[in-house]
Design a protein around this motif. Sequence first.
Motif, PDB file in Angstrom:
ATOM      1  N   VAL A 130     107.144 122.862  27.109  1.00 18.14           N
ATOM      2  CA  VAL A 130     107.129 123.652  25.932  1.00 18.14           C
ATOM      3  C   VAL A 130     107.488 122.945  24.524  1.00 18.14           C
ATOM      4  N   ASN A 131     108.499 122.501  24.719  1.00 17.47           N
ATOM      5  CA  ASN A 131     109.074 121.653  23.283  1.00 17.47           C
ATOM      6  C   ASN A 131     108.312 120.205  23.088  1.00 17.47           C
ATOM      7  N   ALA A 132     107.963 119.821  24.056  1.00 13.27           N
ATOM      8  CA  ALA A 132     107.065 118.372  24.199  1.00 13.27           C
ATOM      9  C   ALA A 132     105.716 118.794  23.615  1.00 13.27           C
ATOM     10  N   VAL A 133     105.270 119.784  23.863  1.00 10.95           N
ATOM     11  CA  VAL A 133     103.826 120.429  23.526  1.00 10.95           C
ATOM     12  C   VAL A 133     103.968 120.527  21.945  1.00 10.95           C
ATOM     13  N   ARG A 134     104.936 121.118  21.345  1.00  9.82           N
ATOM     14  CA  ARG A 134     105.121 121.424  20.113  1.00  9.82           C
ATOM     15  C   ARG A 134     105.176 119.892  19.282  1.00  9.82           C
ATOM     16  N   GLU A 142     109.754 111.612  16.857  1.00  9.37           N
ATOM     17  CA  GLU A 142     111.232 111.314  16.642  1.00  9.37           C
ATOM     18  C   GLU A 142     112.233 112.410  17.111  1.00  9.37           C
ATOM     19  N   LEU A 143     111.799 113.490  17.336  1.00  6.58           N
ATOM     20  CA  LEU A 143     112.817 114.602  17.742  1.00  6.58           C
ATOM     21  C   LEU A 143     112.710 114.862  19.183  1.00  6.58           C
ATOM     22  N   TRP A 144     112.316 113.849  20.057  1.00  3.11           N
ATOM     23  CA  TRP A 144     112.378 113.748  21.624  1.00  3.11           C
ATOM     24  C   TRP A 144     113.756 113.855  21.914  1.00  3.11           C
ATOM     25  N   ASP A 145     114.672 113.083  21.555  1.00  2.51           N
ATOM     26  CA  ASP A 145     116.131 113.041  21.993  1.00  2.51           C
ATOM     27  C   ASP A 145     116.876 114.267  21.717  1.00  2.51           C
ATOM     28  N   THR A 146     116.380 115.084  20.577  1.00  3.59           N
ATOM     29  CA  THR A 146     117.098 116.417  20.599  1.00  3.59           C
ATOM     30  C   THR A 146     116.666 117.674  21.259  1.00  3.59           C
ATOM     31  N   ASP A 147     114.908 117.536  21.173  1.00  2.63           N
ATOM     32  CA  ASP A 147     114.324 118.578  21.637  1.00  2.63           C
ATOM     33  C   ASP A 147     113.812 118.574  23.001  1.00  2.63           C
ATOM     34  N   VAL A 148     113.683 117.814  23.638  1.00  5.72           N
ATOM     35  CA  VAL A 148     112.881 117.579  25.118  1.00  5.72           C
ATOM     36  C   VAL A 148     113.951 116.800  25.996  1.00  5.72           C
ATOM     37  N   ALA A 149     114.640 115.538  25.389  1.00  7.08           N
ATOM     38  CA  ALA A 149     115.225 114.994  26.745  1.00  7.08           C
ATOM     39  C   ALA A 149     116.514 115.797  27.194  1.00  7.08           C
ATOM     40  N   PRO A 150     117.325 116.706  26.584  1.00 12.62           N
ATOM     41  CA  PRO A 150     118.372 117.635  27.074  1.00 12.62           C
ATOM     42  C   PRO A 150     117.824 118.305  28.362  1.00 12.62           C
ATOM     43  N   PHE A 151     116.636 118.605  28.487  1.00 14.70           N
ATOM     44  CA  PHE A 151     116.204 119.506  29.716  1.00 14.70           C
ATOM     45  C   PHE A 151     115.759 118.569  30.832  1.00 14.70           C
ATOM     46  N   LEU A 152     115.538 117.225  30.661  1.00 15.88           N
ATOM     47  CA  LEU A 152     115.022 116.283  31.878  1.00 15.88           C
ATOM     48  C   LEU A 152     116.316 115.406  32.169  1.00 15.88           C
ATOM     49  N   SER A 157     113.211 111.295  31.633  1.00 16.71           N
ATOM     50  CA  SER A 157     112.876 111.489  30.165  1.00 16.71           C
ATOM     51  C   SER A 157     112.504 110.341  29.481  1.00 16.71           C
ATOM     52  N   GLU A 158     113.255 109.205  30.047  1.00 16.87           N
ATOM     53  CA  GLU A 158     112.786 107.748  29.386  1.00 16.87           C
ATOM     54  C   GLU A 158     111.616 107.434  30.025  1.00 16.87           C
ATOM     55  N   ARG A 159     111.145 107.916  31.141  1.00 15.45           N
ATOM     56  CA  ARG A 159     109.754 107.512  31.526  1.00 15.45           C
ATOM     57  C   ARG A 159     108.775 108.452  31.084  1.00 15.45           C
ATOM     58  N   MET A 160     108.828 109.596  30.662  1.00 15.27           N
ATOM     59  CA  MET A 160     107.833 110.622  30.083  1.00 15.27           C
ATOM     60  C   MET A 160     107.626 110.202  28.664  1.00 15.27           C
ATOM     61  N   ARG A 161     108.567 109.621  27.834  1.00 18.67           N
ATOM     62  CA  ARG A 161     108.599 109.694  26.450  1.00 18.67           C
ATOM     63  C   ARG A 161     107.518 108.485  26.138  1.00 18.67           C
ATOM     64  N   HIS A 162     107.200 107.693  27.006  1.00 15.64           N
ATOM     65  CA  HIS A 162     106.379 106.356  26.575  1.00 15.64           C
ATOM     66  C   HIS A 162     104.818 106.686  26.948  1.00 15.64           C
ATOM     67  N   TYR A 163     104.859 107.812  27.441  1.00 15.72           N
ATOM     68  CA  TYR A 163     103.227 108.189  27.722  1.00 15.72           C
ATOM     69  C   TYR A 163     102.604 108.546  26.419  1.00 15.72           C
ATOM     70  N   ARG A 164     101.228 108.527  26.333  1.00 15.39           N
ATOM     71  CA  ARG A 164     100.565 108.629  25.106  1.00 15.39           C
ATOM     72  C   ARG A 164     100.497 110.258  25.158  1.00 15.39           C
ATOM     73  N   THR A 291     108.473 126.383  16.848  1.00 19.12           N
ATOM     74  CA  THR A 291     110.057 126.074  16.981  1.00 19.12           C
ATOM     75  C   THR A 291     110.466 127.326  17.403  1.00 19.12           C
ATOM     76  N   ALA A 292     110.280 128.286  16.843  1.00 21.08           N
ATOM     77  CA  ALA A 292     110.898 129.681  17.181  1.00 21.08           C
ATOM     78  C   ALA A 292     110.392 130.321  18.603  1.00 21.08           C
ATOM     79  N   ILE A 293     108.885 129.830  18.902  1.00 17.33           N
ATOM     80  CA  ILE A 293     108.434 130.412  20.092  1.00 17.33           C
ATOM     81  C   ILE A 293     108.885 129.592  21.245  1.00 17.33           C
TER      82      ILE A 293
END
Length: 322
Positions: A130-134, A142-152, A157-164, A291-293
């Motif tokens: 959900v956060n990655a879609v946002r 640039e917000l990946w480390d704070t908004d997405v990585a904590p849930f993976l 997380s390192e593998r996913m962040r490099h995809y388009r 973000t609120a959703i």
Amino acid sequence: MYVRNNLRPRVIWRLTWRSVVVYTIYSTVVCYLYGPLGLHSLDIPWQPVGTLGTAVAFYIGFKNNGSYDRFWEGRKLWGGIVNYSRSWAMQALEFVTSVVDAPDVQAQPASANELTERHRTLVFRHVAWVNAVRLHLRRQPELWDTDVAPFLKPEESERMRHYRNPPAQMLRQQAADLRVLREERGLLNDFQHVSMVDTIREFNNLQGACERIKNTPFPRQYAFFSYLFVQIFSLLLPVGLIGEFEKMGPGHFWLTVPFAVLVAWVFNTIEAVGHFSENPFENEMNDVPMTAICRSIEIDLREMMGETKVPPALAPVDDILY
């Protein structure tokens, strides 16, 4: 998304002050040329100006309807993400149990620790999605480390962040985990497996619809000509009004300034309202509060998992919910 019933004066001024200043100066110059300098040739009949104003009003109304449709469709899509997110958590928690429910699979029942880990993986990866879609829609990697990585998990997380398109890859990983649960662990029967795959398909459809809005800008011919027509009408206003006010008596032509500025301000504001609603995923004042959703979804899913320490719902900042 602005949450107050009424816009504060400072917000209105911040959004419209340029048009007020520009047209005040312009109308004053027209009146000065007409009165003190005696250039009465500036006066034109009001009828063609009024006719143009009617046409422009219809045109910007058409444009604003299209802009609002884009915003409302985006909001409905995120409403669908909220609903299916709750369904996904319920399916993950209630379908994936310790009972081996696949006669063709030879496997031991799952332990409590394994179930907890699998539930956590499926649910938290969805919160990450959900956060990655946002972030994908707002172009904020640039917000990946704070908004997405904590849930993976770190390696995932390192593998996913490099995809388009990281969100699409997360859905693919969810489907792969369901296959393992069905074919290798026997923790899902055929019906449960198909049901959860259908939910993933809905997430894919909702993400694709959001990407369609994001990647297809509002038709430029409508947006550009709406702005152009409003500017032409606003420029003609003083020269169309000045003769009408002059008929009221000597010196009354100066009333052109406040009335021309007022009408120009109204038309420019209406046009600007449509412009602000064209792209609902830009993280602006009038956009979908993704973000609120996302935080609301996280809270709901954490509570479904039995967690008591959940993050608070996001509050508006300066009356804006992001």
